[in-house]
Design an enzyme around this catalytic site. Structure first.
Site, PDB file in Angstrom:
ATOM      1  N   HIS A  68      44.174   2.846 -34.047  1.00 53.39           N
ATOM      2  CA  HIS A  68      45.249   2.613 -33.081  1.00 53.39           C
ATOM      3  C   HIS A  68      45.564   1.125 -33.050  1.00 53.39           C
ATOM      4  CE1 HIS A  68      47.531   2.528 -29.381  1.00 53.39           C
ATOM      5  NE2 HIS A  68      47.463   3.840 -29.284  1.00 53.39           N
ATOM      6  N   ARG A  84      54.157  -0.009 -25.935  1.00 52.65           N
ATOM      7  CA  ARG A  84      55.231  -0.288 -26.888  1.00 52.65           C
ATOM      8  C   ARG A  84      56.376   0.698 -26.707  1.00 52.65           C
ATOM      9  NH1 ARG A  84      52.623   0.834 -31.736  1.00 52.65           N
ATOM     10  NH2 ARG A  84      50.887   1.499 -30.451  1.00 52.65           N
TER      11      ARG A  84
END
Ligand SMILES: Cc1cc2nc3c(=O)[nH]c(=O)nc-3n(C[C@H](O)[C@H](O)[C@H](O)COP(=O)(O)OP(=O)(O)OC[C@H]3O[C@@H](n4cnc5c(N)ncnc54)[C@H](O)[C@@H]3O)c2cc1C
Lengths: 247, 660
Positions: free
Chosen positions: B257, B273
């Site tokens: 990740h 994000r």
């Protein structure tokens, strides 16, 4: 973490209440472990280091180690809190750790919150009660965005047990549902998907093991790691239940 | 020897296991769930960002449907996924979200009217439809064409797991907490349950069941730097492997990740994000658009993680006390947004880094996150080689993620797989095939074998330290079997992991008791974890191509010609030090979406000879059905609905697609 370089690390003294009920020869006693502090050290890191290097038998519980799952509630210098997200730098050089009271002791710092919480859930039936069958192919029921957020606010409880451990009533009354339980009732009460009535809720918490057992000392509110508005919720449920009781 | 009988033994009390148990229970079968920890503490609780389902309610999700979700997922998988399983999944995901809504999950809802959001670094105003007011909303996530990720703030997994766990309680399903399945009971063809160790008393109990379901989550802890919980050690996959009969699929497909906080590796959600957060380098420059002009910070995770590491290697990282990293910037979202929609993130930054993400940058670096591989099953969740053994959730490989899973697709998978596999488990239990025909003698053999193994560890005069072996394995995996892989580094890892495996047979304990003993647990688990680590490393060494999260610097191209296959690992001999690998071809001629460019990441790949032929067929089918609706076209390309349990067949209603 060797890059820490020049900084002089403190020598911590971590005293832990040891007791293993599985072992007939074990007696409760404090044991102190010296440990060199490291940068960014949490109690999660500290306890693992002690177990790896000093005493392989030490028992404690961590799962997510990120303050999310509620496994690692313990008394940190006498106050219930989540060990995984407690940085040693916020504590003095001498740290005492003890298991949460009220819950069944498994060993050392490990207590059986799971069993207690399941019993609480069974008793308060902490799920949506409805007779409406949903057709999963159809669009979902609408809900006001604000209300969804309010429910989530109360749904954030992680059942860590800190509120129970900090509760004067829970220490005296074995069957007291604690702030965790009363908060659940508040959560389901404001959820329109749950068709239970105030009478139903009164059945569940309208006594001294429920909301009337609370002595309003509010230790719970101060220690909740998720900062749930427990004080307001207990007052809210109590008001509703008093009204029910007078009917 | 104590024996407990049940119809369905579910190993694992996370989202997948709970849902499977509820499914079987509702069909009238008795189920028992085993869990290392209270089920609400399972790692599903840590999922923050959300759950993908193509409801299409939010304005930025308008036009979303199963087809778009399908394509995103297959592209995300780099064509490693089983496309029929993906179809089953995308068709069931909306039903799963709606079921959870009915069970009380407080999904965030659409608020009609204008609202300000951050897209591509800019504040823009979007207007939500009146008609969608109060329906379940969604946020943006990586690798998706539409905003499809349903959420409750950034505590989605928590809210889902609590609702699910409470449903299990409502259905009176017992959970045997603090127990661990340490071996499966089987006769080489059929699985009959497990030998289970009570982690408090140390007692071993034989659980006999018609069906056994592995739902034990991922194995991230074979790595040193991981977002996973400390209990994610892959024991379910390991005991399946140790049968010598069941296979593990695609173990080399491990996801990293992009945003583990540095250095602790604790996750901050992709929602950061998705909601508009940016990645900045040491010079505070936003670097992702330089590499990925189309999707920028929101390319799939494998791609973003590689770009971050590539940028750091190029000397552009920020230099901190613990090493190099990049920055995650969510200050642009504003305090109100952070405090409402990213509050776990705020807590994590506050408690573990001492920073306030509403005003400070957050140091991040990729960390191991997700196991695409797991117990190989068919679309019903049943092992193809060991009857009566089922698997679902992160522990399984039925295979909907291929070589990279999309954010938000995992919690969705856990619930969907729990629903589907729960039904097939019930079907199995209803058939005479499931009769428990094993002799007590054989059960006793398994019990005695496991008991003897534990005694041997306790009485061992061995000199190896379980913790030291475990840490060395984790270091090796992080340094040699990580984001960038090469033949040499993998070879070195495989060699040393084999040595560690041999050493692990000579572990000595300092604390020699049978009851509650963390060192004993580390000792027997590390022996199993090493086998999983070897499946990952050896599989990665053999796979001389790059696909999804598996990236070989010495073979940077995806190679469909030679490698459009699923790796199957088995461990036939107890004293083996390597898994036996076999490969299963993926058939392009049955694919709805033949291999191509993903829309982000590298554009060059080696084509399979069948790809062009299948493309042409698809064109032809589409042309011949030019006037048909999307369902008819889909059905002509690749049938899947007949594979679903009847209960979950059927279309999904949306604002634009009302069902009569
Ligand atoms: C930090 C983090 C954030 C994430 N965020 C997201 C997200 O936003 N969206 C998304 O889609 N996915 C997310 N994921 C992935 C997703 O959360 C997991 O893949 C998913 O929850 C796994 O669920 P599960 O039911 O398969 O397993 P888990 O929830 O891990 O449960 C495993 C269960 O198995 C039990 N168990 C294990 N071994 C044994 C054994 N031997 N015997 C008995 N019991 C055993 C455990 O006690 C536990 O109950 C995230 C993952 C992480 C690590």
């Amino acid at each position: 973490m060797s890059e820490a370089g020049a900084t002089q690390h403190r020598q911590l003294k971590i005293s832990i209440l040891r007791y293993n009920p599985q072992d007939p020869n074990s007696e409760p006693h404090m044991q102190t472990f010296p440990l060199e502090e490291a940068d960014g050290m949490t109690l999660f890191i500290a306890l693992n280091e002690i177990r790896e290097k000093q005493d392989a038998s030490l028992q404690f519980d961590f799962v997510c180690r990120a303050g999310i799952c509620g496994s690692c509630g313990m008394l940190i210098n006498g106050r219930p809190g989540l060990a995984c997200r407690t940085l040693t730098m916020h504590l003095g050089e001498e740290i005492t750790l003890a298991p949460l009271p009220v819950f069944e002791l498994i060993g050392d710092l490990s207590v059986n919150t799971g069993k207690w919480m399941r019993a609480m859930s069974e008793r308060l039936e902490t799920w949506i009660h409805t007779n409406e069958a949903v057709d999963l192919r159809k669009m979902e029921e609408r809900m006001e965005p604000q209300l969804a957020e309010e429910i989530y606010e109360l749904d954030r409880c992680i059942e860590c047990g800190c509120c129970v451990a900090a509760c004067g009533t829970a220490r005296m009354r074995e069957d007291f549902v604690g702030a965790v339980g009363i908060n659940k009732i508040a959560r389901f009460k404001i959820d329109p998907r749950d068709k239970r009535t105030d009478e139903d809720f009164y059945e569940l918490v309208g006594d001294d093991d429920g909301v009337f057992g609370c002595m309003s000392l509010l230790g719970c509110h101060d220690v909740c790691p998720k900062e749930l508005p427990l004080q307001t919720q207990i007052a809210f449920v109590r008001r509703k239940m008093v009204r029910m009781g007078m009917k | 020897m104590n024996i407990i009988y049940t119809d369905v033994l579910v190993v694992g009390g996370g989202l997948a296991g709970l849902r499977a148990a509820i499914g079987a229970r509702r069909r009238g079968f008795e189920a028992v769930i085993l869990s290392l920890v209270p089920p609400k503490r399972s790692h599903s609780a840590a999922a923050q960002g959300g759950m993908q389902a193509s409801l299409g309610n939010a304005i930025k999700g308008e036009g979303d449907n199963e087809d778009v979700h399908f394509e995103d997922t297959v592209r995300g998988s780099d064509w490693g996924a089983d496309q029929q399983v993906v179809r089953m999944f995308v068709n069931t995901a909306p039903k799963a979200v709606r079921e959870l809504a009915a069970w009380g999950v407080p999904w965030n809802r659409v608020q009609r009217g204008d609202r300000e959001v951050v897209i591509n670094g800019q504040r823009v105003t979007i207007t939500e439809k009146d008609a969608a007011h109060g329906l379940i909303t969604a946020r943006d996530f990586g690798g998706t064409k539409k905003w499809r990720t349903c959420y409750t703030s950034d505590g989605t997994g928590h809210a889902m797991l609590f609702a699910m766990s409470d449903q299990a309680i409502a259905n009176s399903i017992p959970v045997h907490e603090r127990t661990e399945a340490i071996a499966l009971i089987h006769d080489g063809g059929r699985c009959f349950g497990a030998i289970v160790r009570n982690l408090v008393s140390g007692e071993l109990v034989a659980y006999l069941a018609r069906a056994t379901v592995i739902a034990t989550g991922g194995f991230g802890r074979v790595y040193r730097v991981t977002t996973n919980a400390v209990i994610n050690e892959g024991m379910g996959a390991a005991i399946a492997l140790e049968t010598g009969v069941a296979a593990l699929g695609n173990m080399e497909a491990v996801q990293f990740h992009p945003t583990g906080i540095f250095p602790a590796g604790i996750l901050v959600t992709e929602g950061c994000r998705g909601d508009g957060g940016l990645l900045l380098d040491g010079d505070r420059h936003r670097f992702m658009p330089d590499y990925e002009p189309e999707k920028k910070e929101l390319a799939s995770r494998d791609v973003v993680s590689r770009r971050m590491e590539q940028h750091i290697r190029a000397g552009k990282g920020a230099k901190g006390r613990f090493g190099e990293h990049v920055w995650l910037d969510i200050t642009i979202l504003g305090r109100a947004h952070v405090e409402k929609n990213l509050r776990e993130v705020k807590d994590i930054c506050n408690y573990f880094l001492g920073v306030d993400p509403a005003v400070d940058l957050v140091p991040v670096r990729p960390a191991q996150h997700y196991s695409m591989g797991g117990v190989r099953t068919n679309h019903t969740g049943q092992s193809q080689t060991l009857k009566g053994l089922f698997a679902c959730g992160e522990a399984a490989c039925w295979d909907m993620h291929g070589f990279n899973r999309l954010g938000g697709n995992s919690v969705a998978e856990t619930v969907v797989a729990g629903m589907i596999v729960g039904e097939f488990v019930a079907d199995f239990c209803a058939s005479p095939e499931s009769d428990i025909t094993i002799s007590t003698g054989l059960v006793r053999e398994f019990w005695e074998r496991e008991n003897a193994r534990i005694d041997a560890l306790i009485n061992s005069t061995g000199t190896e330290d379980a913790n030291v072996i475990k840490m060395r394995m984790q270091d090796l995996m992080t340094s040699n079997v990580g984001i960038f892989r090469t033949g040499d580094a993998l070879k070195a890892a495989v060699d040393e992991l084999q040595e560690l495996l041999i050493k692990s047979r000579n572990i000595g304990l300092r604390y020699k008791v049978k009851a509650s003993n963390p060192e004993l647990v580390t000792a027997y688990r590390v022996q199993k974890m090493l086998k999983l680590a070897l499946c990952v490393a050896y599989g990665a060494l053999q796979r001389t191509e790059s696909r999804g999260a598996h990236f070989r610097e010495d073979y940077p191209q995806r190679n469909d010609r030679d490698w459009l296959k699923r790796t199957l690992a088995t461990w036939p001999g107890e004293m083996d030090t390597l898994p036996t690998l076999n490969y299963e071809d993926l058939d392009i001629l049955n694919m709805e979406l033949p291999p191509g460019w993903r829309g982000y990441g590298a554009k060059d790949y080696i084509d399979h000879p069948d790809t062009a032929a299948r493309q042409a067929q698809i064109e032809e089918i589409k042309n011949s059905l030019a006037t048909a609706d999307r369902f008819a076209i889909q059905n002509a390309l690749m049938r899947f609905e007949h594979l679903l349990p009847e209960r979950f067949q059927g279309r999904n209603e949306r604002l634009g697609e009302i069902l009569s």
